[in-house]
Design a protein around this motif. Sequence first.
Motif, PDB file in Angstrom:
ATOM      1  N   ASN A  34      -3.027   1.797  11.019  1.00  0.00           N
ATOM      2  CA  ASN A  34      -3.398   1.402  12.380  1.00  0.00           C
ATOM      3  C   ASN A  34      -2.163   1.218  13.251  1.00  0.00           C
ATOM      4  OD1 ASN A  34      -6.082   1.407  11.666  1.00  0.00           O
ATOM      5  ND2 ASN A  34      -6.154  -0.796  11.214  1.00  0.00           N
ATOM      6  N   ALA A  35      -1.112   0.586  12.695  1.00  0.00           N
ATOM      7  CA  ALA A  35       0.125   0.391  13.452  1.00  0.00           C
ATOM      8  C   ALA A  35       0.796   1.731  13.744  1.00  0.00           C
ATOM      9  CB  ALA A  35       1.067  -0.525  12.685  1.00  0.00           C
ATOM     10  N   LEU A  36       0.771   2.622  12.762  1.00  0.00           N
ATOM     11  CA  LEU A  36       1.367   3.942  12.951  1.00  0.00           C
ATOM     12  C   LEU A  36       0.627   4.724  14.028  1.00  0.00           C
ATOM     13  CD1 LEU A  36       3.272   6.242  12.141  1.00  0.00           C
ATOM     14  CD2 LEU A  36       1.700   6.801  10.276  1.00  0.00           C
ATOM     15  N   MET A  37      -0.699   4.625  14.014  1.00  0.00           N
ATOM     16  CA  MET A  37      -1.488   5.340  15.011  1.00  0.00           C
ATOM     17  C   MET A  37      -1.188   4.823  16.408  1.00  0.00           C
ATOM     18  SD  MET A  37      -3.678   7.807  14.979  1.00  0.00           S
ATOM     19  CE  MET A  37      -4.262   8.616  16.456  1.00  0.00           C
ATOM     20  N   GLU A  38      -1.056   3.495  16.559  1.00  0.00           N
ATOM     21  CA  GLU A  38      -0.737   2.923  17.860  1.00  0.00           C
ATOM     22  C   GLU A  38       0.628   3.403  18.348  1.00  0.00           C
ATOM     23  OE1 GLU A  38      -0.994  -1.309  17.821  1.00  0.00           O
ATOM     24  OE2 GLU A  38      -3.011  -1.331  16.951  1.00  0.00           O
ATOM     25  N   TYR A  39       1.586   3.491  17.423  1.00  0.00           N
ATOM     26  CA  TYR A  39       2.937   3.903  17.799  1.00  0.00           C
ATOM     27  C   TYR A  39       2.942   5.347  18.302  1.00  0.00           C
ATOM     28  CZ  TYR A  39       7.998   4.447  17.598  1.00  0.00           C
ATOM     29  OH  TYR A  39       9.308   4.671  17.929  1.00  0.00           O
TER      30      TYR A  39
END
Length: 769
Positions: A622-627
Motif C-alpha cells: 500500500n505504501a509503495l502504491m501511494e509512492y
Amino acid sequence: MLTEPLFKPRLTNDQVVSMKKAHTFELTIVLLIVIMACLLYLILTSRPSLNSGWEASINSTPDYILPGSDGRLYAFAGNNVTAIDSNGQVAWKFDAEQDIWKGGRGYGVGAGGSLVRYYQSVPLAAEYAGHLYLLAEKPCVEEAKKVVINNITIMDFPMDLIALSPQGEIEWKRAINETFPVSGYLQVVEGPFYPDGPAYFWYPIISGPIVSGDRLYIFHDGQEDVYDANGTLAYKLYGLSSEPVVDERGYVYAVLATPISKQSATSSIDAGAYYVNVTPSSIIAAFRPDGTQAWSLDLGESAAPISVGTGGYTDGLSRLLFANQTLYVPVQNGIVAVSTDGRVLWVRHLNDGSYTLFEPMPVDPEGNVYFRQDRSIAQICVIRPNGQAQVSPWVFNFWSGEAEPGSQTPVFLEGHDGIVYGTGSTTYMSPDQFNETYRAGYFDPGHVTAYDLAKNRTLWTFTIPAEDTHALLLTPDNYELIHIQGLGLDIRPDNAGAYTSITQNRVIYVYPGQNVTYVTYEYTIHEDPIVLNQSRGMYVRALYALDNSGRLLWKEPIGSIKQAVVSNDTLYYSTWDGQMGGGASIAGGIAIIASLYLVLRFVAVGAVSRARAVLHVNENRNALMEYIEANPGSTAREITKGLPMNMGTLRYHLLILSMNHKITSHQDGDKYVRYFKNAGTYTREELMLLSLARREPVRKILETLSKNPGMTGTELSKALGVSTTAVYRHLNLLSERQIVGRELERESGPGYRVREEYLPYVERMIRGQ
C-alpha cells in the motif's frame, strides 16, 4: 535527473514495523527473482558483437562473398574461390584457371556526398548442400568462336558450367553451347595490341545457375538448359525472351520470344551498346519437370522489358516475378497476375504517370508488387495481391546530390520484403558552420528510417548516436580516419595555405535480416584540401545492429568493411585488406531468455497467487502504491531512497503489483526502468515524456522549446547554461524518440521544435497535471 521524490507518504509505526518483517516464502521468491534477474541482466547486457564471431584471412581482397549451407562462406577474388567453414577455418581454395563469369547486380548503396548508386558485378554462382556451381569462360582468343557480321569479326568465348564438391574439387564440367548472336553486349577494344584495327568482343546475357531441388537451371541465348545434380542435361527450352522462374514442384514458367529473322536482328550492330534481338511476346508458357509444355496463355499485350537497378536503363529482357503462388508479368506501365494453372487473375495498368518496376524490391512474399515513378525524386506505387493500386505517401530521392536546406525528401538506401530504408539528404556546410560544429565536437550524422510501404507507416527511425562522432586535427598519423575507400583525398604540403572548402562524404549500407537489420554508416567532414597538422576533420564510422523496432542491439567501430551479407540473421563481411568475418546472431540469447522466463513463471506462480489473495492487506504494498502514484516515473533506486524498504523486498512487491495490473513499467533507454500507476492511467506518449522528464536537462529543453519553437542547439545552450555538446546529446535523444523535429537550417544551425502530436503532453507536463 531528479534525485528528490516529489512526495513522501507519511508512514505509521505499524507500517514501519511491518516493513521489517519478512515471510519465509517472500524471502525465497525474492532470492529466486534476484538470481533470475541477474542472469537475465548478464544475457541482455552481453550483446553479441562483430568480434564474437570469427575472422579469417585469404590474403587477397574478396570481390564478392556468398553464404552457403551449414554456416559456410565462399569468397570470390579474381578467378579464385575460397570456402570458409562456420568456425572461420579455410576449408579449401580453388583456382578456376578461367574467368569466373560475372553479371551486374546491386543497388541501395549511397557513396559520397551525392549518395550515388553503384552497380555491383557479382559471380554467377549458386550453392546447394555444400556443392558450389559457377560459370566460367576461357578468355583465349584462339579458342573464341568467330562470327562475321556486316564485315565485322566478333569473338565469342566458350563458357563452362563447373560443379565443385564440398571438398573443393571439380565434380564435373559442362560446356555451355551458345547460339550467337541473340542478346548481349558488344565491346570494342583498340590499342597497340590490335594493329589491324579494333577488336569486337561479345558478352552474352546469361543468368543462373539457379538451384531448385536436384536441378540446375541456366539461361543463355534465349534458351534454358536444365541439368541434374550429376551434370546430365535433362532438357532444353528454346525461344524464351528472358530467364524463367521455377516453383517448388519443378515447373518452369517463361515469357516466350517473338520470332524474328536473323537479317533484321543483326543489321544494326552498335558497338559499345546493348545489342538485343530477343523481343518479348504476349505469350507466357508453363513446362512440366520433364520439359513438356503444360499450358500457354496469350495475355493480349506484349510483356515489357524492365529496368535494371535504380538507373532506369533496360537490357531488353522481360522478367517474370513469382510470389505467393502467383506469376506476375510486367507489361507496358503495368502488371498482369497469372495463376500457376494458366488463368489471368487480374490486370493493372498505371495510367497516372510513367512507372517502372521497382527492381530492388519488385514483389514481396505476400504478393505486393512495387513500381516507382520514372524520375529521380519519385513515389512508389504498391499493387496489392487483389490488383488494387495505392501510391505510397512518401517521396524518395533515388539520385541525390546535396539537397536544398531543409529538404525533407529521404534518400533511398535499400528495399527488402515490403520495407524501404531511407536516410536524409546531405546539405551544404559553410566554413562558419563547420567551425561551430568542430568546436562543439559533434555534428548531426543523420539517421536511417524504415518505411512499410504495404501498410503505409513508418516503422522506426534510428538516429546515429552523438557519442559516435569524432573531431580531430588531421596529422600524418590520423588523416586516414576520414578516408572512405574509393574516394580520394587532396593532401597538400605544409606551406599550401588555408583550405578553400568543406567536403562531406558518406557511405551507407543496409543489410536486412529477419530479426536484425545491420547498418554500416560512414560519414566524414573535413577542410579541403587537407594541409596536414593544420586542417581539421570530423567523422562517424560504425556498424550497428538493430532489432525490428529500430532499437540498438549492439554496435562496433569499423574501419574498412568492403561488403557484407546477412544469412539467418548472421552477418558475414569482407574487408579491403582481405579479412573475412562472421558475426554472432541474437537467436541464442532470445532462446535462453525465453527459457528463463518459463522457469521463473513456473516456480513463482504459487507465490504470486498467494500474494494476490492479500493484495490490499499488505501495508508495504500500500505504501509503495501511494509512492508511485505521487511520483510517477520513479526508478527502483529512487523508490528505496523515499521508502525504508530494501531492494529485494521492493522488487518482490513491484512484481506482485505489476502482475496484478496495479502498476506498469516503462523502459527508458538502456539504463532506467520507471514505474507508473496501472497501464490505463497513462498513454504511451505520456509514459515516454514523463520518463524523459525525470532527467532535468531534458525537461528544461522540452519546456523551453514548447515556449520558443525553432531555437537552435547553440541558443538552447546559452539559455539553459548547459554545454553545447550536452544539448545536442539530449536533442539527439529526443529526435530519436521522434518527440522533437528539426526545422530549416539557419546560420547557427538547424532549429528544433516539439512535434505537434507531443505538444499537448509537454504542456500538460509543465502544468504538473
